[in-house]
Design an enzyme around this catalytic site. Structure first.
Site, mmCIF file in Angstrom:
data_model
loop_
_atom_site.group_PDB
_atom_site.id
_atom_site.type_symbol
_atom_site.label_atom_id
_atom_site.label_comp_id
_atom_site.label_asym_id
_atom_site.label_seq_id
_atom_site.Cartn_x
_atom_site.Cartn_y
_atom_site.Cartn_z
ATOM 1 N N HIS A 60 123.361 -9.504 85.782
ATOM 2 C CA HIS A 60 122.658 -8.254 85.535
ATOM 3 C C HIS A 60 121.196 -8.619 85.262
ATOM 4 C CE1 HIS A 60 126.487 -6.352 85.132
ATOM 5 N NE2 HIS A 60 126.025 -5.255 84.579
ATOM 6 N N GLU A 63 117.985 -4.040 84.806
ATOM 7 C CA GLU A 63 118.630 -2.746 84.540
ATOM 8 C C GLU A 63 117.848 -2.112 83.380
ATOM 9 O OE1 GLU A 63 122.595 -3.017 82.985
ATOM 10 O OE2 GLU A 63 123.103 -0.939 83.483
#
Ligand SMILES: [Zn+2]
Length: 200
Positions: A60, A63
């Protein structure tokens, strides 16, 4: 398998150690949980070990974290994919890199809305990603938390942004191209997709 970035580097090494007997069943590793204050560089060593073990790697990034976290994921973790990546749009050089290397981005519209990465679905940046020529894909994130499987995510976009049929088809194609299937499996899936599209 995913490492939780709000925990320590040691905890990621511990998780990997516990997983060692079952590595043959694990396709790859990711990095998730809260981004801010937990940059990818914190996990450079454990990701290096994972790559040595032949695991695919993703993280990730971008984000809630800044574009710098996406650079770090690419350069320090050497990920093959970026999960989410929304904030890459703040950095033109980064967008160019993502386009040139066709790094897959796994974008999750319903989760973006719930986590306030976008304030309204109509402001979702999916069309900007497509216009920039990125290998962007639509995903469900965690359906139990975010209220929908992949088709619900497509519907949420269809209802809120002026996306064309060709762009929807492009997103479907990207899902296979950007996946961790073998080239042969990807080709077979893309052919099935083309065959299905002919029936419309
Ligand atoms: Zn996620």
């Amino acid at each position: 398998m995913s490492f939780l970035r709000h925990l320590s580097e040691q905890s990621a090494f511990d998780t990997l150690e516990q997983a060692m007997p079952w590595l043959e069943h694990i396709d790859g590793v990711g990095l998730d949980s809260s981004e801010l204050g937990h940059p990818p560089e914190k996990f450079a060593r454990v990701f290096a070990r994972c790559r040595e073990l032949g695991l695919r790697v993703t993280a990730h990034a971008g984000e809630e974290g800044p574009p710098d976290y996406v650079w770090q994921a690419l350069d320090l973790l050497k990920v093959q994919r970026i999960d989410h990546g929304n904030r890459s749009l703040e950095d033109a050089a980064l967008i160019e890199r993502l386009r040139n290397e066709q790094i897959p981005l796994t974008v999750c519209p319903l989760s973006n809305l719930k986590l306030c990465v976008v304030t309204k679905m109509s402001q979702h940046p999916i069309l900007k990603f497509l216009d920039a020529g990125l290998l962007v894909t639509i995903n469900s994130d965690d359906p139990a938390y975010f209220g929908g499987y992949v088709m619900d995510n497509f519907h949420a976009l269809l209802e809120s942004v002026p996306i064309t049929t060709d762009q929807i088809v492009q997103l479907m194609r990207n899902s296979f191209t950007g996946s961790w299937l073998s080239d042969t499996e990807k080709q077979a899936c893309l052919q099935r997709l083309d065959a299905a599209l002919l029936t419309f």
